[in-house]
Design an enzyme around this catalytic site. Structure first.
Site, short mmCIF file in Angstrom:
data_model
loop_
_atom_site.label_atom_id
_atom_site.label_comp_id
_atom_site.label_asym_id
_atom_site.label_seq_id
_atom_site.Cartn_x
_atom_site.Cartn_y
_atom_site.Cartn_z
N CYS A 193 12.17 11.42 -35.64
CA CYS A 193 11.51 12.37 -34.85
C CYS A 193 12.17 12.60 -33.42
O CYS A 193 12.09 13.53 -32.56
CB CYS A 193 10.15 12.36 -34.54
SG CYS A 193 9.28 12.31 -36.11
N CYS A 246 7.52 9.26 -30.20
CA CYS A 246 7.46 7.95 -31.26
C CYS A 246 8.30 8.59 -32.41
O CYS A 246 8.54 9.53 -32.57
CB CYS A 246 6.10 7.53 -31.80
SG CYS A 246 5.26 9.21 -32.44
#
Lengths: 448, 749
Positions: A112, A432
């Site tokens: 991500c 994250c």
């Protein structure tokens, strides 16, 4: 889609910002000190754009800004799920967008935070004196992920290539059974633990005692703030996109504020029946592309650009991919603040990647816990939580959507825009990523 | 070896004293809304057991919960991480004077769980950690079960491994809950069932994921989370939102229909009975009693069933088999402790020399414990075979889904295969598993000492060579120790550690610590030819060869030994160990101990080796081994050899029973002699070593317990009779004679 976005960057107009060239040294209205350091190059964000983040199914983009073709030295793109045919998607996108075929391009991947990695790689290239102007971005096509044949089928097909006689080929074809035909879908699951991210998020929320109501409330907040921002025209990084064969899309189409009652009706999506993570309090996977133009300050000014912000310190962290999969922001935030010599209260704008409402709430609770800081982070006391008055005020991944590879650039661009709009000096991006990794970056407003 | 292995997974039932306090110390409860949360926590132990105190307080608390009008439902949970209830308190059972008293204990348990089952307020058992024996019986008496999906959460009825049966309603409730076949499987094997499997079987209703760190430690938070979910469930059941009777699946309905025929059920009883008889040779009463109790309950109704259960439980508790198995259990617990203290330096890098079956086996049990393992061989082919063995061992675990392929790969990254001594300077311990030849062992020891640090321990893996002879060439004899592993290393639980007079205490502590990390049951013995295990086995094998020479067929020999309770017959055992190894050991020990180790002619074994009959590894030994074929035939060529070395059997000592006792008495006498000579530290380790390393009948609990229960005088009497025919091989040792003279002398109190 990525190529069109690059195209739009390339045609970015230059003229109006000449006037700002001499404004560089003038002191800004903010009294805080700048993070500029002697001997360290100032690196600036010149422009950031993105396609609307669309729910899987639509694609398209129109031009908005431009960059002189020969001014870019390098192109870096981040992506997560790679299409086998375009494994170096950055190169394909650059050429498709009409950039000179003399500009090298490479693709990075870090789940991500892939486009964060693209940006920081660009920062590194510029800081090292290798380049002066780099386009960094991210792209994701969730509506066309590569689906593989089963391992058995792949093996048969590869042997088929090698088979010499018709007899061999026929016997190989004859060996294909129904089981060979079931395809392998890529899953948003950790390779090391085989746990899906939603499942991990649910456990994380439970570990920190985050209730379903808290998660739903945060999701509603994200959607309503995004709606407000969209209506007030704050999401100016979005450029319209023509879906082939359909209409032009100029807005993120996943923003849907709903009531708490409606939210409460949904059943848990991952841990059944007692889980708390639902479809509505998770970020949704979308197609999308984003790009930023990063330059050394001198180069930007020399070319007549009005930079939007300085990109300052950044860190990457990683921890246990099983039980702390999504705690990246908790670990990266204090680390980057330390590097920059700032404290939590110095930050005016926070943009955290909202993977799941439960994940954000868990991170906030972890940052507020002395016990967690002492036991797991080796700190003397808690990190402290960001003020919600400064936190993701224009919506986040929960409401705008989350094209894995493209979210990082959106976060940075949003910080730059919010700093400008709200008149702050420092912004902080934290995210994250799968694999238990995390990232944070400090961004400083460019003097007005 | 199934019996031996099965013992290895004995549950953690444990002993403790009870605090004589008036306030409740073991069970407490708190009312949350309309749900009573009953928490169990034995303050004197790491695990909860259904002790007298626990039961007394539980009955009190239950009474209060039932009487409290504000409470509509209850949750039963343990405050201990990793343990719900590990079972009944063994000491409480052993303290009973006779079968009637034990039966009464069982009836009290039955009564308590009957009240739980009929509770007007639903009780939810929230299970995290071991839920075994009486703990499981408690849980299945509750209305609903929630369990954590943790690796530590296991459910099972291990009573059979202690020679008992589930005596608090287990034989009656389990068949109703999971069906006859699964119930028999659980109760007769005693195996542990993981939570996800238990859910599939219908033993557990709801699963909860274990949590990672949050605002509390993972263990604490997981228990809290389990409690929260269990409270929701309890409330849901009380409000009738969660149905207690689940809709049965089609397969379940079909199975129920089939089971409704008496004929089918009888067939099941018959099949299960046959299987038990085949595996246990009728030497273990518990499995048969379990079948009887289940049958009585199903066919004659609960009243008869519960009665049969409590009475049989009482009878079983007083059998010698149960005493033997419980003794082994206690011994196993004792041999899983390091009586030499904590070593100064933890072994973080272990080097193994020789990548053969043994070396690679040691690597296999080490590398997955997070120890960096160097596997060194002299030839690339040998190294490749060894590494493949380690890989295969881990890959089999992946196939069984006990580890993921990712874990397999990350474990393998701890293994370094090499042909030279590179990196040995970092090794904390070197275990050599090279060929059993004193010259090679000397060469290897010198090579190793030249490259390792002075702190490094040198362990030698030998089955018979005296350690002090190997250590004779060492510069640092205090760092030399023997570590005798048993093949296959990943299956056999025993590790025999041999110390010389020069071995330092820290070296011993370190070797024991490594063995414990490898999951071994450890006995520490003194140095001498054959140490303890090999020395006991050698006379028995010598006797087995004589029996063969006297014209007993290998199959008959195997039958005689297995009927006595050995998991593997003597002829098969020789094939497994390797005829060449047996010949080697017989010759070496024969030289060391003289005619006492005689009996069969060593030349029988030597001739077999010369002809290439080295046992299973060469495809031929006493039997012929064909890959893929399960039926093994006696090697036809062995007949000629035995004919050549034929001896006349003396009919006075050649009955089946006499042959059995000839084999066993030599084994037992040698074991007692080891204790007499101080090779063994205590009889407990002697029993553990014999059962876990050599397959001495678990039903007898080991040679020392066998002497206690059989009677030293009776054994001596038999030996004297054999002595008259064969001479000093059967002369009882002094310690055995002492015990024979004084019947109050026992090895185990």
């Amino acid at each position: 889609m990525a190529s069109m976005l690059l195209n739009s960057m390339r045609s970015c107009s230059v003229s109006h910002s000449w006037a700002m060239r001499f404004g560089k040294m003038s002191s800004s209205s903010v009294s805080k000190k700048t993070l500029a350091r002697p001997g360290v190059k100032n690196i600036v964000l010149v422009e950031g754009v993105r396609t609307p983040f669309l729910l899987s199914g639509t694609t398209g983009l129109l031009n908005r800004t431009g960059v002189p073709k020969d001014a870019v030295d390098y192109i870096i793109y981040g992506t997560v799920i790679q299409e086998v045919k375009t494994s170096n998607v950055a190169r394909e996108a650059a050429m498709g967008a009409g950039f000179s075929d003399k500009i090298p391009a490479h693709t990075v991947t870090m789940a991500c935070i892939s486009s964060n990695q693209a940006m920081t790689s660009a920062v590194g290239l510029i800081a090292a004196g290798q380049c002066d102007a780099v386009v960094a971005g991210g792209v994701e096509f969730m509506s066309d992920v590569p689906i593989r044949h089963s391992r058995k089928m792949r093996k048969t097909m590869l042997s088929l290539n090698k088979a010499k006689t018709l007899g061999q080929k026929l016997s190989l074809i004859g060996s294909i059974r129904m089981a060979h035909l079931s395809p392998e879908l890529p899953a948003v699951a950790e390779f090391s633990t085989a746990e899906t991210m939603g499942h991990s998020a649910d456990r994380l929320a439970a570990a920190f005692g985050v209730s379903r109501v808290e998660q739903d409330e945060f999701a509603v907040r994200s959607h309503s703030l995004a709606k407000k921002a969209q209506e007030s025209g704050l999401l100016e990084d979005v450029i319209s996109f023509k879906v082939p064969g359909r209409d032009i899309v100029s807005k993120d189409n996943g923003i849907r504020p709903s009531s708490m009652e409606q939210m409460a009706k949904l059943k848990p999506a991952f841990i059944k029946p007692h889980g708390t993570v639902t479809a509505a309090n998770s970020s949704f996977l979308t197609d999308g592309a984003s790009a930023v133009l990063i330059m050394s300050e001198e180069k930007a000014l020399a070319m007549g650009y009005k930079p939007k912000a300085y990109l300052r310190d950044f860190v990457y962290v990683s921890q246990d991919p099983k039980d702390q999969l999504l705690l990246g922001p908790t670990y990266s935030t204090p680390k980057v603040l330390e590097r920059a010599g700032l404290s939590m209260s110095d930050i005016d704008v926070f943009e955290f990647h909202e993977a799941f409402a439960g994940q954000i709430m868990a991170n906030l609770k972890a940052m507020d816990s002395d016990w967690f800081a002492q036991t797991y982070m080796g700190r003397k006391s808690k990190v402290g939580t960001p003020s919600m008055d400064k936190f993701n005020l224009w919506g986040g991944s929960l409401s705008l959507g989350h094209p894995f590879g493209a979210t990082g650039c959106r976060l940075v661009t949003t910080v730059a825009h919010r700093l400008k709009k709200e008149g702050g000096q420092y912004g902080l991006v934290a995210a994250c990523a799968a694999g238990g990794q995390g990232h944070a970056m400090v961004i400083e407003a460019y003097p007005q | 070896m199934a019996g031996v292995r099965a013992l290895g997974v004995l549950s953690r039932l444990s002993a403790k004293r009870y605090a004589l306090l008036t306030a409740r110390t073991h069970v407490n409860y708190e009312v949350k809304g309309d749900v009573a949360v009953i928490r169990m926590n034995d303050p004197n132990s790491k695990v909860n057991t259904l002790s007298v105190q626990m039961q007394k307080e539980m009955i009190e608390v239950m009474g209060e919960v039932w009487a409290d009008n504000a409470v509509n439902s209850a949750v039963l949970i343990s405050s201990k991480p990793g343990c719900f209830i590990a079972g009944a308190d063994i000491n409480m059972i052993q303290a009973c004077k006779d079968a009637e008293e034990v039966a009464k204990l069982s009836q009290e348990g039955q009564k308590m769980f009957e009240q739980v089952e009929k509770s007007p307020k639903p009780i939810v058992a929230a299970i995290n950690g071991s839920c075994l024996g009486g703990g499981l019986e408690f849980a299945i008496a509750c209305q609903y079960r929630v369990a954590t999906k943790s690796k530590k959460t296991v459910l099972g009825t291990p009573e059979v491994m202690l020679g008992l049966l589930p005596g608090a309603g287990g034989t009656q409730r389990l068949p109703k809950m999971v069906g006859l076949p699964s119930a028999f499987d659980m109760m007769l094997t005693g195996r542990n069932i993981r939570a996800d499997k238990a859910k599939k079987m219908g033993l557990v209703d709801h699963l909860v994921d274990p949590l990672g760190p949050g605002l509390k430690s993972p263990e604490e938070r997981t228990i809290d989370y389990l409690e929260e979910i269990a409270i929701e469930c309890a409330r849901g059941i009380a409000n009738k939102k969660i149905p207690l009777r689940k809709e049965k699946g089609r397969m379940q309905k079909i199975q129920d229909y089939i089971m409704s025929f008496e004929l089918v059920r009888n067939q099941i009883y018959k099949t299960v009975h046959g299987k038990v008889m085949k595996q246990s040779k009728g030497l273990y009463p518990a499995p048969l009693k379990i079948i009887e109790c289940v049958k009585t309950g199903v066919e004659q109704g609960p009243t008869a069933g519960y009665l049969a259960e409590s009475q049989n439980f009482g009878q079983l508790a007083k059998t010698t088999e149960s005493a033997a198995l419980i003794g082994l259990y206690h011994g196993q617990v004792a041999c899983k402790k390091n009586r030499f203290g904590t070593p100064e330096k933890e072994v973080k890098t272990l080097a193994i020399l020789g990548a053969g079956l043994m070396g690679a086996g040691i690597a296999q049990v080490t590398v997955d414990k997070g120890v960096h393992t160097i596997l060194k061989d002299t030839a690339l082919a040998g190294l490749a075979r060894g590494e493949q063995q380690v890989y295969k061992g881990l890959n089999d675990k992946t196939k069984k889904k006990s580890i993921t392929s990712f874990q397999r790969d990350s474990i393998l990254s701890n293994l370094t295969g090499q042909l030279d001594y590179k990196g040995f300077e970092k090794a904390d311990m070197v275990i050599e598993a090279v060929f059993e030849d004193i010259n090679i062992k000397h060469a290897v020891l010198k090579e190793v000492e030249a490259v390792v640090s002075p702190q490094c321990i040198f362990a030698t893996n030998t089955s018979a060579l005296p350690i002090k002879e190997i250590a004779a060439v060492s510069k640092r004899p205090e760092k030399v120790i023997g570590m005798h592993y048993f093949s296959p290393v990943d299956k056999m639980q025993l590790l025999e550690i041999i110390t010389t007079d020069k071995t330092s205490k820290d070296t011993t502590a370190s070797a024991v610590a490594v063995g414990l990390k490898q999951g071994k049951v450890i006995i520490v013995v003194g140095d001498g030819p054959g140490f303890y295990t090999t020395r006991c086995l050698a006379p028995m094998l010598a006797e087995a060869v004589r029996v063969l020479q006297e014209g007993v067929d290998p199959k008959k020999l195997d039958a005689l030994t297995t009927n006595f309770g050995f998991p593997v017959g003597a002829a098969t055992l020789a094939d497994e160990v390797g005829i060449d190894v047996a010949a080697h050991v017989a010759e070496d020990l024969g030289k060391a101990f003289g005619s006492r180790f005689g009996g069969g002619n060593v030349d029988v074994l030597k001739t077999m080796v010369d002809l290439g009959f080295k046992g299973r590894k060469s495809g031929k030994g006493c039997y012929v081994y064909q890959p893929g074929s399960k039926v093994k035939e006696v090697n036809p060529e062995i007949g000629d050899i035995l004919e050549k070395f034929k001896m006349a059997a003396n009919p006075a000592v050649s009955s089946d029973s006499d042959v059995q006792y000839r084999l066993v008495s030599r084994f037992v006498n040698e074991a007692v002699l080891c204790l007499q000579e101080g090779i063994l530290n205590n009889p407990l380790e002697g029993d553990i070593g014999a059962v876990f390393g050599l397959g001495f009948p678990p039903s007898h609990g080991g040679p020392f317990r066998f002497v206690d229960s059989f009677g030293a005088d009776k054994l001596v009497e038999k030996m004297r009779r054999f002595e008259a025919v064969y001479g000093n091989q059967f002369t009882p040792c002094q310690l055995l004679l002492d015990h024979a003279k004084n019947s109050s002398k026992k090895f185990h109190k």
